[in-house]
Design an enzyme around this catalytic site. Structure first.
Site, short mmCIF file in Angstrom:
data_model
loop_
_atom_site.label_atom_id
_atom_site.label_comp_id
_atom_site.label_asym_id
_atom_site.label_seq_id
_atom_site.Cartn_x
_atom_site.Cartn_y
_atom_site.Cartn_z
N SER A 99 0.77 -1.19 0.07
CA SER A 99 0.06 -0.10 0.00
C SER A 99 0.72 1.13 -0.04
CB SER A 99 -0.93 -0.07 1.36
OG SER A 99 -1.95 0.95 1.12
N ARG A 127 -12.23 6.06 8.76
CA ARG A 127 -11.98 4.81 8.76
C ARG A 127 -13.08 4.06 7.91
NH1 ARG A 127 -7.65 2.10 8.68
NH2 ARG A 127 -7.77 0.25 9.51
N HIS A 167 -7.86 -4.55 -1.81
CA HIS A 167 -6.76 -4.09 -1.58
C HIS A 167 -6.17 -4.89 -0.18
CE1 HIS A 167 -3.48 -1.26 -1.28
NE2 HIS A 167 -3.69 -0.67 0.08
N ASP A 168 -6.98 -5.16 0.48
CA ASP A 168 -6.49 -6.13 1.86
C ASP A 168 -5.64 -7.20 1.43
OD1 ASP A 168 -7.09 -4.16 3.81
OD2 ASP A 168 -8.95 -5.07 4.44
N ASP A 196 -8.10 -5.62 -6.56
CA ASP A 196 -7.84 -4.43 -5.69
C ASP A 196 -7.88 -3.18 -6.71
OD1 ASP A 196 -6.68 -2.22 -4.37
OD2 ASP A 196 -4.47 -3.36 -4.21
#
Length: 410
Positions: A153, A224, A360-361, A327
């Site tokens: 990232s 968040r 993305h994780d 992603d």
């Protein structure tokens, strides 16, 4: 596993913006034994800490181990004895970045000249500042040239900056789930997240650290939640939540009215976002979130150069770019553009694309896919058996992560 942790006093530090602070404290963790040539720097992501792996300090009881501000080590499936970044083979260092709130000086830290928190008076921070601080921290630890720098990232942007800023100081680079710069959609979502924080009345212009003040928890929670949506994919959200109603009532004020809220379901996906937000506001500082997202948004590998390739031209080592098909925060197309920059700079490069629905994780939650190519790259470079470039055909007998070779074929 041998481990070391602490805070380094780097003294006065001048940021890229030209402003200085009289003292910069930097939190770090290190694992394994240093033999002079086996150091691997791991760069953490936006809200991560130096606590990258499980560890036990010999002089502290097991129930008193510091965690760098996080309850769990954030990459313990990748870093550790016998794992992809093997701490029996490598001396692994992770340094918390300036602007954070996990032991390194940031907006919530006390300004020694005033005795109060810096707040919004903390200097603007850039990825270049992170890299320079890591170099100074490694110098303090007696580490010169690095075997590798690895990160995902915005930590991957940090990796790229090492190639640009200290090209002779590292042999191998592994930027994972990253790009040379953010695209406009990600910039827009980050801007909304920051505005959510600044719109919270408790933010108070960044000065909310007094004993009689409350932090801007609602704004940080919303920020968040926006971030979590960016980190997931459509497929992963459908699989994980669907349109199911949650098994608990919504917390806080109902909208548009209690009667209407009772009629409409509180869904699993809402419950998940609320839960993640509740956990996050207990461990992170709102100003740090503002500062670090600004640093990420501002980063451009080609800044000061004519192109990405020009910025990477002085690097003579090898690089492994890793990306994930699900992603959309840092896409495989962006990763391939980055890989092209390495190729144009005549760097030995492989772009390993992993089929994944996790979004993305994926670089955090798919160690079985990330670990083998990363381990082989650290050991054997781009010739590693699990490292497959998109320009090549995948090995039919490979037991490792599938590579989507058709994405970038001519």
């Amino acid at each position: 596993m041998n481990a070391d942790a602490g805070v380094l006093d780097l003294g006065e530090f001048e940021f890229e913006c030209g402003e200085s602070i009289p003292r910069l404290d930097v939190a770090y963790e290190a694992y394994g034994e240093f033999d002079g040539e086996n150091a691997v720097l791991v760069c953490h992501a936006l809200t991560g800490s130096a606590h990258v792996a499980h560890r036990r300090l010999d002089d502290e009881p097991a129930d008193a181990q510091p965690t760098g501000g996080q309850a769990h080590a954030w990459w313990s499936d990748i870093v550790g004895p016998g794992k992809a970044i093997d701490t029996k083979e490598y001396y692994v260092v992770c340094v918390n970045i300036p602007g954070s709130c996990y032991g390194t000086t940031g907006p919530a830290s006390e300004n020694p000249e005033t005795g109060e928190a810096y707040g919004a008076e903390f200097p603007p921070v850039t990825v270049a500042d992170w890299t320079r601080v890591q170099r100074r921290a490694l110098d303090a630890l007696g580490v010169g040239r690095l075997h590798a720098v690895v990160g995902g990232s915005v930590g991957g942007m940090n990796v790229l900056d090492w190639a640009k800023r200290y090209p002779d100081d590292v042999r191998r680079l592994a930027p994972i789930a990253t790009a040379g710069r953010l695209d406009p959609q990600s910039l827009a979502l980050d801007a909304i997240a920051r505005r959510a924080i600044r719109a919270d009345p408790n933010w108070n212009g960044g000065y909310y650290y007094g004993e009689d003040q409350e932090p801007p928890s609602e704004g940080l929670a919303l920020a968040r939640q926006i971030g979590h949506v960016m980190y997931l994919s459509k497929a992963s959200m459908s699989q994980k939540f669907g349109r199911r109603a949650a098994g608990r009532d919504a917390g806080g004020e109902q909208f548009p009215a209690d009667a209407a809220a009772a009629f409409f379901p509180y869904r699993d996906v809402e419950s998940y976002l609320d839960y993640q937000a509740e956990k996050f506001v207990d461990r992170f500082d709102a100003n740090s979130y503002l500062y670090l997202t600004r640093a990420m948004d501002n980063y451009d590998l080609a800044s000061g150069y004519e192109s990405d390739a020009d910025a990477l031209a002085a690097f003579t080592g090898e690089a492994l770019v890793m990306s994930f098909t699900g992603d959309w925060h840092f896409t495989t197309e962006q990763a391939e553009s980055l890989a092209d920059g390495f190729r144009d700079a005549d760097v030995e490069i492989a772009h390993h694309v992993i089929e994944s629905d996790h979004g993305h994780d994926a670089f955090l939650v798919e160690p079985d896919n990330v670990g083998p190519p990363l381990a082989d790259f650290l050991s054997a470079g781009v010739e590693g058996k699990a490292v497959t470039d998109t320009d090549e055909d995948p090995r039919e007998d490979s037991d490792f992560a599938p590579v989507h070779t058709s994405l970038f074929s001519d």
